[in-house]
Design a protein around this motif. Sequence first.
Motif, PDB file in Angstrom:
ATOM      1  N   ASN A 127      -4.120  -8.772  -6.585  1.00 39.12           N
ATOM      2  CA  ASN A 127      -4.851  -7.509  -6.707  1.00 39.12           C
ATOM      3  C   ASN A 127      -3.890  -6.361  -6.473  1.00 39.12           C
ATOM      4  O   ASN A 127      -3.934  -5.668  -5.455  1.00 39.12           O
ATOM      5  CB  ASN A 127      -6.021  -7.441  -5.727  1.00 39.12           C
ATOM      6  CG  ASN A 127      -7.064  -6.434  -6.183  1.00 39.12           C
ATOM      7  OD1 ASN A 127      -6.743  -5.450  -6.853  1.00 39.12           O
ATOM      8  ND2 ASN A 127      -8.312  -6.666  -5.815  1.00 39.12           N
ATOM      9  N   GLU A 165      -3.565  -3.494  -7.954  1.00 42.80           N
ATOM     10  CA  GLU A 165      -4.157  -2.146  -7.923  1.00 42.80           C
ATOM     11  C   GLU A 165      -4.691  -1.814  -6.535  1.00 42.80           C
ATOM     12  O   GLU A 165      -4.414  -0.742  -5.984  1.00 42.80           O
ATOM     13  CB  GLU A 165      -5.279  -2.040  -8.961  1.00 42.80           C
ATOM     14  CG  GLU A 165      -5.944  -0.670  -8.990  1.00 42.80           C
ATOM     15  CD  GLU A 165      -6.993  -0.548 -10.077  1.00 42.80           C
ATOM     16  OE1 GLU A 165      -7.697   0.478 -10.093  1.00 42.80           O
ATOM     17  OE2 GLU A 165      -7.122  -1.473 -10.907  1.00 42.80           O
ATOM     18  N   LYS A 166      -5.435  -2.743  -5.957  1.00 45.73           N
ATOM     19  CA  LYS A 166      -6.009  -2.516  -4.622  1.00 45.73           C
ATOM     20  C   LYS A 166      -4.902  -2.345  -3.578  1.00 45.73           C
ATOM     21  O   LYS A 166      -4.987  -1.469  -2.707  1.00 45.73           O
ATOM     22  CB  LYS A 166      -6.911  -3.696  -4.249  1.00 45.73           C
ATOM     23  CG  LYS A 166      -7.588  -3.558  -2.891  1.00 45.73           C
ATOM     24  CD  LYS A 166      -8.471  -4.766  -2.599  1.00 45.73           C
ATOM     25  CE  LYS A 166      -9.119  -4.663  -1.220  1.00 45.73           C
ATOM     26  NZ  LYS A 166      -9.948  -5.875  -0.927  1.00 45.73           N
ATOM     27  N   ASP A 167      -3.845  -3.149  -3.664  1.00 49.01           N
ATOM     28  CA  ASP A 167      -2.752  -3.068  -2.702  1.00 49.01           C
ATOM     29  C   ASP A 167      -2.012  -1.733  -2.848  1.00 49.01           C
ATOM     30  O   ASP A 167      -1.627  -1.117  -1.852  1.00 49.01           O
ATOM     31  CB  ASP A 167      -1.780  -4.242  -2.908  1.00 49.01           C
ATOM     32  CG  ASP A 167      -1.230  -4.778  -1.595  1.00 49.01           C
ATOM     33  OD1 ASP A 167      -1.788  -4.448  -0.527  1.00 49.01           O
ATOM     34  OD2 ASP A 167      -0.240  -5.530  -1.624  1.00 49.01           O
ATOM     35  N   THR A 168      -1.822  -1.288  -4.071  1.00 52.61           N
ATOM     36  CA  THR A 168      -1.148  -0.008  -4.303  1.00 52.61           C
ATOM     37  C   THR A 168      -1.944   1.142  -3.698  1.00 52.61           C
ATOM     38  O   THR A 168      -1.388   2.023  -3.033  1.00 52.61           O
ATOM     39  CB  THR A 168      -0.944   0.229  -5.815  1.00 52.61           C
ATOM     40  OG1 THR A 168      -0.187  -0.842  -6.363  1.00 52.61           O
ATOM     41  CG2 THR A 168      -0.222   1.541  -6.064  1.00 52.61           C
ATOM     42  N   ILE A 169      -3.261   1.134  -3.920  1.00 53.61           N
ATOM     43  CA  ILE A 169      -4.109   2.195  -3.375  1.00 53.61           C
ATOM     44  C   ILE A 169      -4.069   2.181  -1.846  1.00 53.61           C
ATOM     45  O   ILE A 169      -3.978   3.235  -1.196  1.00 53.61           O
ATOM     46  CB  ILE A 169      -5.556   2.040  -3.895  1.00 53.61           C
ATOM     47  CG1 ILE A 169      -5.596   2.326  -5.398  1.00 53.61           C
ATOM     48  CG2 ILE A 169      -6.509   2.965  -3.136  1.00 53.61           C
ATOM     49  CD1 ILE A 169      -6.906   1.946  -6.064  1.00 53.61           C
ATOM     50  N   ALA A 170      -4.102   0.988  -1.249  1.00 54.61           N
ATOM     51  CA  ALA A 170      -4.042   0.881   0.211  1.00 54.61           C
ATOM     52  C   ALA A 170      -2.724   1.425   0.753  1.00 54.61           C
ATOM     53  O   ALA A 170      -2.697   2.129   1.773  1.00 54.61           O
ATOM     54  CB  ALA A 170      -4.235  -0.578   0.633  1.00 54.61           C
TER      55      ALA A 170
END
Length: 216
Positions: free
Chosen positions: A16, A18-23
Motif C-alpha cells: 500500500n 499510497e497509504k504509506d506515502t501519505i502517512a
Amino acid sequence: MERLLCPSMMCADFSNLEKDTIALDQAGTDIFHMDIMDGAFVPNFGMGLQDFELVRSVTKKPVDVHLMIQNPGNYVEKFADLGADIIYIHPEADQQVTRTLDVIRSKGKKAGIALNPGTPIDSIKELLPIVDYVMVMTVNPGFAGQKYLEYTNEKVKELVRLGSEHGFKVMVDGAISPEKVKELSKVGVTGFILGTSSVFGKAKPYKEIFDNLRVI
C-alpha cells in the motif's frame, strides 16, 4: 542547522505505497527519496516509473530521484517532466556528466551527484561548483539493510567543508541510524536518507520517529 529527513521509499510498504506515502507526508517528511536501479550499474532492480508517479501524485513535498543506472543522461528529462525536484546521478555512469547536470538545471530542477564509497572526491572536484547536492553513499549501493561503512566519515567531513565553499548541501545515504543522524549532524551534514535503520519496520509511529530525529 537545517536537518532534512528523507525516507527511502525503496523500504516502504509496497502493498500500500499510497497509504504509506501519505502517512510519511503527514509525519513531517522533508523530501521523498526514490531509488531507480537498472540491474547493471548496481546489482539490483529498484523502483519503477509507476512507483515514482504514484508517490509524486499524492504529496506536494519535494521528491528526489537517485538514478543508479548506466547513462542517466538519457533519462533525466523524463524524470524532470514527471515532477522530480532533485535528480542525483553517479558521475562514473555518465559519459557527458557536465552536460547532464546542465540539462537537469535547465529543466528548473536541483542537480545532485551521488558518490559511491570507493569514488574519490578528487575525481569530482570540477563538478562541485555546478551541483546543488552531493549525496555520499555510506554503504555500497543497491541493497537495503547493509552495515554503515565507517571509513566514509572522512569523505563526508571533507565534502561538508567544500560545500561551504561552493554552496552545495551534503546528504548521506546508507544505514543511517538515529545515532548516525546525531553524529553526522554535528559535522555539518544537512540531509539524511532514512531506511530500515531508523524509520521503516519500527513499532513507533512515523511522526514520533521524525520528531525524535529532529532533536537528538
